[in-house]
Design a protein around this motif. Structure first.
Motif, PDB file in Angstrom:
ATOM      1  N   LYS A 131     -13.552  -2.774 -50.023  1.00  0.00           N
ATOM      2  CA  LYS A 131     -14.362  -1.640 -51.086  1.00  0.00           C
ATOM      3  C   LYS A 131     -15.133  -0.851 -50.013  1.00  0.00           C
ATOM      4  O   LYS A 131     -15.195   0.171 -50.303  1.00  0.00           O
ATOM      5  N   ASP A 132     -15.406  -0.459 -48.679  1.00  0.00           N
ATOM      6  CA  ASP A 132     -15.692  -0.193 -47.708  1.00  0.00           C
ATOM      7  C   ASP A 132     -14.791   1.055 -47.160  1.00  0.00           C
ATOM      8  O   ASP A 132     -15.348   1.770 -46.521  1.00  0.00           O
ATOM      9  N   THR A 133     -13.122   1.258 -47.778  1.00  0.00           N
ATOM     10  CA  THR A 133     -12.611   1.616 -47.024  1.00  0.00           C
ATOM     11  C   THR A 133     -11.844   2.490 -48.215  1.00  0.00           C
ATOM     12  O   THR A 133     -11.611   2.064 -49.351  1.00  0.00           O
ATOM     13  N   GLU A 134     -11.574   3.414 -48.259  1.00  0.00           N
ATOM     14  CA  GLU A 134     -10.779   4.691 -48.562  1.00  0.00           C
ATOM     15  C   GLU A 134      -9.801   4.419 -48.369  1.00  0.00           C
ATOM     16  O   GLU A 134      -9.653   5.482 -46.926  1.00  0.00           O
ATOM     17  N   ALA A 135      -8.382   5.376 -49.596  1.00  0.00           N
ATOM     18  CA  ALA A 135      -7.432   5.443 -48.767  1.00  0.00           C
ATOM     19  C   ALA A 135      -6.981   6.838 -50.551  1.00  0.00           C
ATOM     20  O   ALA A 135      -7.189   6.410 -50.872  1.00  0.00           O
ATOM     21  N   TRP A 136      -6.650   8.404 -49.506  1.00  0.00           N
ATOM     22  CA  TRP A 136      -6.026   9.329 -50.315  1.00  0.00           C
ATOM     23  C   TRP A 136      -4.855   9.615 -50.468  1.00  0.00           C
ATOM     24  O   TRP A 136      -4.278  10.063 -49.146  1.00  0.00           O
ATOM     25  N   GLY A 137      -4.405   9.622 -51.781  1.00  0.00           N
ATOM     26  CA  GLY A 137      -2.815  10.229 -51.888  1.00  0.00           C
ATOM     27  C   GLY A 137      -1.694   9.397 -52.124  1.00  0.00           C
ATOM     28  O   GLY A 137      -1.738   7.933 -52.094  1.00  0.00           O
ATOM     29  N   TYR A 141      -0.816  11.495 -47.009  1.00  0.00           N
ATOM     30  CA  TYR A 141      -2.065  11.075 -47.251  1.00  0.00           C
ATOM     31  C   TYR A 141      -3.117  11.719 -46.138  1.00  0.00           C
ATOM     32  O   TYR A 141      -2.899  12.791 -45.796  1.00  0.00           O
ATOM     33  N   SER A 142      -4.033  11.828 -46.636  1.00  0.00           N
ATOM     34  CA  SER A 142      -5.375  12.438 -45.763  1.00  0.00           C
ATOM     35  C   SER A 142      -5.743  11.548 -44.779  1.00  0.00           C
ATOM     36  O   SER A 142      -5.425  10.886 -44.613  1.00  0.00           O
ATOM     37  N   ASN A 143      -6.768  12.525 -43.855  1.00  0.00           N
ATOM     38  CA  ASN A 143      -5.884  11.879 -42.589  1.00  0.00           C
ATOM     39  C   ASN A 143      -6.814  11.103 -42.339  1.00  0.00           C
ATOM     40  O   ASN A 143      -7.562  10.614 -41.084  1.00  0.00           O
ATOM     41  N   ASP A 144      -8.435  10.977 -42.933  1.00  0.00           N
ATOM     42  CA  ASP A 144      -9.309   9.928 -43.208  1.00  0.00           C
ATOM     43  C   ASP A 144      -8.986   8.694 -44.032  1.00  0.00           C
ATOM     44  O   ASP A 144      -9.587   7.989 -44.343  1.00  0.00           O
ATOM     45  N   SER A 145      -7.829   8.550 -44.543  1.00  0.00           N
ATOM     46  CA  SER A 145      -7.338   7.229 -44.883  1.00  0.00           C
ATOM     47  C   SER A 145      -7.426   6.405 -44.532  1.00  0.00           C
ATOM     48  O   SER A 145      -7.335   6.374 -43.119  1.00  0.00           O
ATOM     49  N   ASP A 146      -7.869   4.936 -44.739  1.00  0.00           N
ATOM     50  CA  ASP A 146      -7.673   4.067 -44.236  1.00  0.00           C
ATOM     51  C   ASP A 146      -6.569   3.263 -44.013  1.00  0.00           C
ATOM     52  O   ASP A 146      -5.701   3.445 -44.543  1.00  0.00           O
ATOM     53  N   ILE A 147      -5.993   3.027 -42.504  1.00  0.00           N
ATOM     54  CA  ILE A 147      -4.560   3.037 -42.020  1.00  0.00           C
ATOM     55  C   ILE A 147      -4.285   1.791 -42.489  1.00  0.00           C
ATOM     56  O   ILE A 147      -2.936   1.800 -43.205  1.00  0.00           O
ATOM     57  N   VAL A 148      -4.522   0.270 -42.970  1.00  0.00           N
ATOM     58  CA  VAL A 148      -4.371  -0.975 -43.295  1.00  0.00           C
ATOM     59  C   VAL A 148      -4.006  -0.825 -45.255  1.00  0.00           C
ATOM     60  O   VAL A 148      -3.512  -1.296 -45.158  1.00  0.00           O
TER      61      VAL A 148
END
Length: 211
Positions: A131-137, A141-148
């Protein structure tokens, strides 16, 4: 004619190319019924790009989203824009521009190739669902999205409860930012809406490294 300059079977397009952080824009005429490979070849000639190493082609749609063009029907949609179509070409160099280790955020310029080492301990379903990581798109994806999260959401990897007996090296291609990222739910991972943001990526390859 809806902002488009036509002379018989020709039309004007605008094309952008970024090389080492410097963007060049050109306008030129093409045949309205041009094929995708022919268009890519013409763009490579104009920007002095080695066609053999390959390029990715994108266009900006009516919402100013950065849309990839990989098939003939996608090119047709791009050319049917009600304004002068704006394309962007991104090199696919074989060299790696940058490397980092997860959970570092990939950095660089549009067009850069970035390789990220994701160690086995992070390759679990629980980590993708945190819950403490996010991804956008979606797909882009936005480059600050969590890779996993992105690996699961983009269907590049399936994860289990326990860490696998390998690490992975993820190859990302950095792209210009989007005004809008659309989140979706896939494989149990939900990405979020966001935008604008100044840098994006797509996952090009995932390589397994036994440990």
């Amino acid at each position: 004619m809806n902002g488009r300059t036509l002379e018989g079977e020709t039309m004007i397009i605008k094309v952008r190319h970024t090389n080492h952080g410097e963007t060049t824009t050109r306008r030129f005429k093409i045949d309205r019924h041009i094929k995708l490979d022919e268009l890519k070849n013409k763009m490579c000639e104009r920007f002095n790009i080695n066609y053999e190493k390959g390029i990715k082609l994108f266009y900006f749609d009516e919402d100013n989203d950065h849309v990839i063009v990989s098939f003939e029907d996608e090119l047709t949609l791009a050319l049917e824009s009600n304004k002068v179509p704006i394309f962007e070409i991104v090199d696919k160099p074989k060299i790696v521009d940058r490397e980092c280790i997860y959970p570092q955020v990939p950095k660089g310029d549009p067009g850069d190739c970035v390789k990220i080492l994701v160690e086995s301990q992070y390759l679990t379903l629980a980590n993708a669902m945190r819950k403490d990581t996010e991804a956008w798109g979606t797909y882009i994806y936005s480059n600050d999205s969590d890779i996993v999260k992105v690996l699961v959401h983009s269907e590049k990897m399936g994860l289990a409860d326990d860490p696998p007996p390998y690490d992975v090296i993820v190859t990302l291609r950095l792209l210009p930012g989007n005004l809008k990222y659309i989140g979706t739910t896939n494989r149990g991972v939900t990405t979020l809406n966001y935008g604008p943001y100044d840098l994006s990526f797509i996952v090009e390859n995932v390589r397994i490294v036994p440990v």
